[in-house]
Design an enzyme around this catalytic site. Structure first.
Site, PDB file in Angstrom:
ATOM      1  N   CYS A   1       0.929  -1.161  -0.110  1.00 42.38           N
ATOM      2  CA  CYS A   1      -0.145  -0.015   0.096  1.00 42.38           C
ATOM      3  C   CYS A   1       0.875   1.162   0.025  1.00 42.38           C
ATOM      4  O   CYS A   1       1.812   1.398  -0.742  1.00 42.38           O
ATOM      5  CB  CYS A   1      -1.108   0.069   1.122  1.00 42.38           C
ATOM      6  SG  CYS A   1      -0.160  -0.305   2.790  1.00 42.38           S
ATOM      7  N   THR A   2       0.846   2.312   0.868  1.00 45.87           N
ATOM      8  CA  THR A   2       1.675   3.124   0.883  1.00 45.87           C
ATOM      9  C   THR A   2       2.680   3.084   1.859  1.00 45.87           C
ATOM     10  O   THR A   2       3.795   3.113   1.688  1.00 45.87           O
ATOM     11  CB  THR A   2       0.731   4.825   1.254  1.00 45.87           C
ATOM     12  OG1 THR A   2       0.116   4.936  -0.053  1.00 45.87           O
ATOM     13  CG2 THR A   2       1.790   5.866   1.460  1.00 45.87           C
TER      14      THR A   2
END
Length: 251
Positions: free
Chosen positions: A147-148
């Site tokens: 994800c981030t």
């Protein structure tokens, strides 16, 4: 005994990149090395990082970032096919809404928001985790999912994979908490968000994953039922997953 491969593979342009291999799963067989990697977002990789991914043979990336997150920080890597499994971020927006409403945003409030996030991953995002397993069952080409920050959406995905492969919950938790050692916090401009709330946002704690697993048990009837009915991993699929990702040469 042969020396184990390195779990943590430090990349200059991405933090929290590591291998899920070696954890003992179903029938005492370890997860295969160099097949499943988890990471923070990959947009900042330099040439050496890209070369390492090439050496590892990573050819698939499963990206849990939301639509705007992907658009704001895109990446293209040679030989890497990207699959979007978008789960929109919610905690930062919830924090901003609380501040705008004049509500107190301290560490306790941020912790509650994070636990709510993990419960929502279980109950509202099962379709994306089911899609991840569909991809993993198609072939066993080395893959990275991220994800981030590579710690929350990615952390729960890693937990599901390991649990589906029969890894014990205490070991799954150990892997989850490694993000506190490996995630490099971003350099952000000054913000109205209190520092103590950001400190919660930037780390993981056992209560986050416990909140998710408690939701699996309370709302979904337990991990076996959740895997089978919500994620499409019935007995045959679980056996196929084990065949692909557990070391069949181990005793």
């Amino acid at each position: 005994m042969a020396e184990q491969p390195a779990r943590v593979l430090p990349l200059h342009g991405a933090s929290n990149f590591r291998d899920l291999g070696g954890y003992v799963g179903r029938d005492g067989r370890p997860v295969r090395w160099r097949r499943l990697f988890r990471s923070a977002q990959l947009a900042g990789l330099n040439e050496a990082d890209r070369a390492l991914l090439g050496q590892l043979g990573v050819s698939r990336a499963f990206d849990f970032r939301g639509v705007q997150e992907r658009a704001a920080v895109p990446y293209e890597l040679p030989g890497l096919t990207q699959h979007s499994l978008a789960i929109e971020p919610s905690v930062v927006q919830r924090m901003q809404d609380m501040l705008a409403a004049g509500e107190r945003l301290d560490a306790a409030a941020a912790t509650r928001l994070m636990r709510e996030l993990y419960r929502s991953l279980v109950n509202d995002q099962a379709h994306q985790f089911a899609a991840l397993f569909e991809h993993l069952l198609q072939d066993d080409a080395p893959a990275v999912f991220h994800c981030t920050a590579g710690k929350d959406r990615t952390g729960f995905a890693a937990a599901l994979i390991l649990l589906a492969l029969g890894v014990q919950r205490d070991v799954v938790m150990q892997d989850f908490l490694l993000s506190n050692q490996l995630y490099r916090r971003p350099d952000l401009p000054e913000t109205q968000t209190p520092r103590e709330a950001l400190e919660v946002l930037w780390r993981v704690e056992d209560s986050f994953l416990i909140a998710a697993l408690d939701a699996v048990d309370a709302d979904q009837g337990g991990i076996e039922r959740y895997l089978g009915q919500r994620l499409g991993l019935g007995p045959a699929a679980r056996a196929a997953l084990a065949l692909r990702y557990l070391d069949t040469t181990a005793p």
